[in-house]
Design a protein around this motif. Structure first.
Motif, mmCIF file in Angstrom:
data_model
loop_
_atom_site.group_PDB
_atom_site.id
_atom_site.type_symbol
_atom_site.label_atom_id
_atom_site.label_comp_id
_atom_site.label_asym_id
_atom_site.label_seq_id
_atom_site.Cartn_x
_atom_site.Cartn_y
_atom_site.Cartn_z
ATOM 1 N N TYR A 108 4.586 -23.248 -35.080
ATOM 2 C CA TYR A 108 3.707 -22.108 -35.323
ATOM 3 C C TYR A 108 3.973 -21.537 -36.709
ATOM 4 O O TYR A 108 5.064 -21.660 -37.250
ATOM 5 C CB TYR A 108 3.937 -21.012 -34.266
ATOM 6 C CG TYR A 108 3.441 -21.402 -32.913
ATOM 7 C CD1 TYR A 108 2.142 -21.085 -32.521
ATOM 8 C CD2 TYR A 108 4.250 -22.102 -32.031
ATOM 9 C CE1 TYR A 108 1.674 -21.462 -31.271
ATOM 10 C CE2 TYR A 108 3.786 -22.478 -30.783
ATOM 11 C CZ TYR A 108 2.502 -22.157 -30.414
ATOM 12 O OH TYR A 108 2.027 -22.529 -29.196
ATOM 13 N N ARG A 109 2.961 -20.887 -37.245
ATOM 14 C CA ARG A 109 3.075 -20.222 -38.541
ATOM 15 C C ARG A 109 2.573 -18.791 -38.405
ATOM 16 O O ARG A 109 1.826 -18.468 -37.484
ATOM 17 C CB ARG A 109 2.270 -20.978 -39.594
ATOM 18 C CG ARG A 109 2.870 -22.368 -39.851
ATOM 19 C CD ARG A 109 2.308 -23.044 -41.045
ATOM 20 N NE ARG A 109 2.610 -22.388 -42.308
ATOM 21 C CZ ARG A 109 3.721 -22.550 -43.018
ATOM 22 N NH1 ARG A 109 4.688 -23.328 -42.568
ATOM 23 N NH2 ARG A 109 3.882 -21.931 -44.175
ATOM 24 N N ASP A 142 2.295 -17.067 -45.937
ATOM 25 C CA ASP A 142 2.185 -17.902 -44.750
ATOM 26 C C ASP A 142 3.536 -18.588 -44.551
ATOM 27 O O ASP A 142 3.984 -19.328 -45.431
ATOM 28 C CB ASP A 142 1.068 -18.939 -44.958
ATOM 29 C CG ASP A 142 0.626 -19.536 -43.661
ATOM 30 O OD1 ASP A 142 -0.276 -18.951 -43.036
ATOM 31 O OD2 ASP A 142 1.183 -20.575 -43.270
ATOM 32 N N VAL A 143 4.189 -18.286 -43.430
ATOM 33 C CA VAL A 143 5.552 -18.765 -43.202
ATOM 34 C C VAL A 143 5.693 -19.342 -41.786
ATOM 35 O O VAL A 143 4.972 -18.937 -40.860
ATOM 36 C CB VAL A 143 6.586 -17.625 -43.382
ATOM 37 C CG1 VAL A 143 6.566 -17.110 -44.819
ATOM 38 C CG2 VAL A 143 6.322 -16.476 -42.415
ATOM 39 N N PRO A 144 6.611 -20.290 -41.607
ATOM 40 C CA PRO A 144 6.855 -20.811 -40.252
ATOM 41 C C PRO A 144 7.548 -19.749 -39.402
ATOM 42 O O PRO A 144 8.309 -18.925 -39.910
ATOM 43 C CB PRO A 144 7.769 -22.014 -40.488
ATOM 44 C CG PRO A 144 8.365 -21.808 -41.822
ATOM 45 C CD PRO A 144 7.423 -20.941 -42.609
ATOM 46 N N VAL A 145 7.269 -19.761 -38.106
ATOM 47 C CA VAL A 145 7.927 -18.857 -37.164
ATOM 48 C C VAL A 145 8.306 -19.617 -35.905
ATOM 49 O O VAL A 145 7.736 -20.671 -35.597
ATOM 50 C CB VAL A 145 7.045 -17.646 -36.779
ATOM 51 C CG1 VAL A 145 6.823 -16.735 -37.960
ATOM 52 C CG2 VAL A 145 5.740 -18.057 -36.162
ATOM 53 N N ILE A 146 9.244 -19.067 -35.167
ATOM 54 C CA ILE A 146 9.651 -19.613 -33.883
ATOM 55 C C ILE A 146 9.260 -18.600 -32.823
ATOM 56 O O ILE A 146 9.636 -17.418 -32.918
ATOM 57 C CB ILE A 146 11.167 -19.865 -33.844
ATOM 58 C CG1 ILE A 146 11.545 -20.895 -34.915
ATOM 59 C CG2 ILE A 146 11.614 -20.314 -32.459
ATOM 60 C CD1 ILE A 146 13.032 -21.015 -35.143
ATOM 61 N N LEU A 147 8.504 -19.005 -31.833
ATOM 62 C CA LEU A 147 8.110 -18.107 -30.747
ATOM 63 C C LEU A 147 9.241 -18.046 -29.722
ATOM 64 O O LEU A 147 9.698 -19.078 -29.245
ATOM 65 C CB LEU A 147 6.826 -18.595 -30.091
ATOM 66 C CG LEU A 147 5.608 -18.672 -30.995
ATOM 67 C CD1 LEU A 147 4.391 -19.129 -30.190
ATOM 68 C CD2 LEU A 147 5.334 -17.344 -31.664
ATOM 69 N N LEU A 148 9.655 -16.840 -29.382
ATOM 70 C CA LEU A 148 10.765 -16.665 -28.464
ATOM 71 C C LEU A 148 10.318 -16.181 -27.085
ATOM 72 O O LEU A 148 11.029 -16.345 -26.117
ATOM 73 C CB LEU A 148 11.786 -15.687 -29.037
ATOM 74 C CG LEU A 148 12.412 -16.125 -30.369
ATOM 75 C CD1 LEU A 148 13.320 -15.041 -30.912
ATOM 76 C CD2 LEU A 148 13.157 -17.419 -30.206
#
Length: 150
Positions: A108-109, A142-148
């Protein structure tokens, strides 16, 4: 401007963010006057000029439709400057960090947009509402993210 008016206008901005993030067009429409105007900048509408949308239900459905393809959004309302024009009208500016989470590849971003809302308000039957809201884009990343969660 009375402190109760300031609290009501601050709450109005927070409720706008909540309604957008929850994709709730009826809650969103209730925050605008019937003939409200919403102005999108060229940076967000894909044209060379601002786009103006009119009418609370049209504004609400347009805003919710614009984010419906995203995994999630998070609008964080920051400082607000508010000025009274009369007992029933006011104007102000609200800063906001708008996070737009979308899938890309196997992750995800976050298309994070720093915006300011140029607002006009009208007090209708004792309740403050947006009569005009213009979105101004300051910058984006626009950056990568980690969904928690979920």
């Amino acid at each position: 401007m009375e402190s109760s008016d300031r609290v009501a206008l601050t709450d109005l901005a927070a409720r706008y963010a909540q309604a957008v993030d929850r994709r709730n067009p009826s809650a969103l429409a209730a925050l605008f006057t019937e003939d409200a105007r919403f102005v999108l900048p060229p940076a967000l509408n894909g044209t060379d000029a601002p786009t103006e949308i009119q009418g609370n239900t049209v504004v609400a459905s347009s805003v919710v439709d614009a984010v419906s393809h995203l995994h999630s959004t998070r609008h964080i309302v920051q400082q607000q400057v508010l000025d009274s024009d009369s007992a029933t009208t006011a104007h102000g500016e609200a800063y906001c960090s708008a996070h737009h989470i979308y899938p890309r590849g196997d992750g995800y971003r976050n298309n994070r947009i720093e915006i300011r809302y140029q607002d006009s308000f009208e007090k209708v039957d004792g309740t403050w509402l947006f009569s005009r809201r213009e979105l101004v884009v300051d910058f984006a990343e626009d950056v990568p993210v980690i969904l928690l969660g979920k």
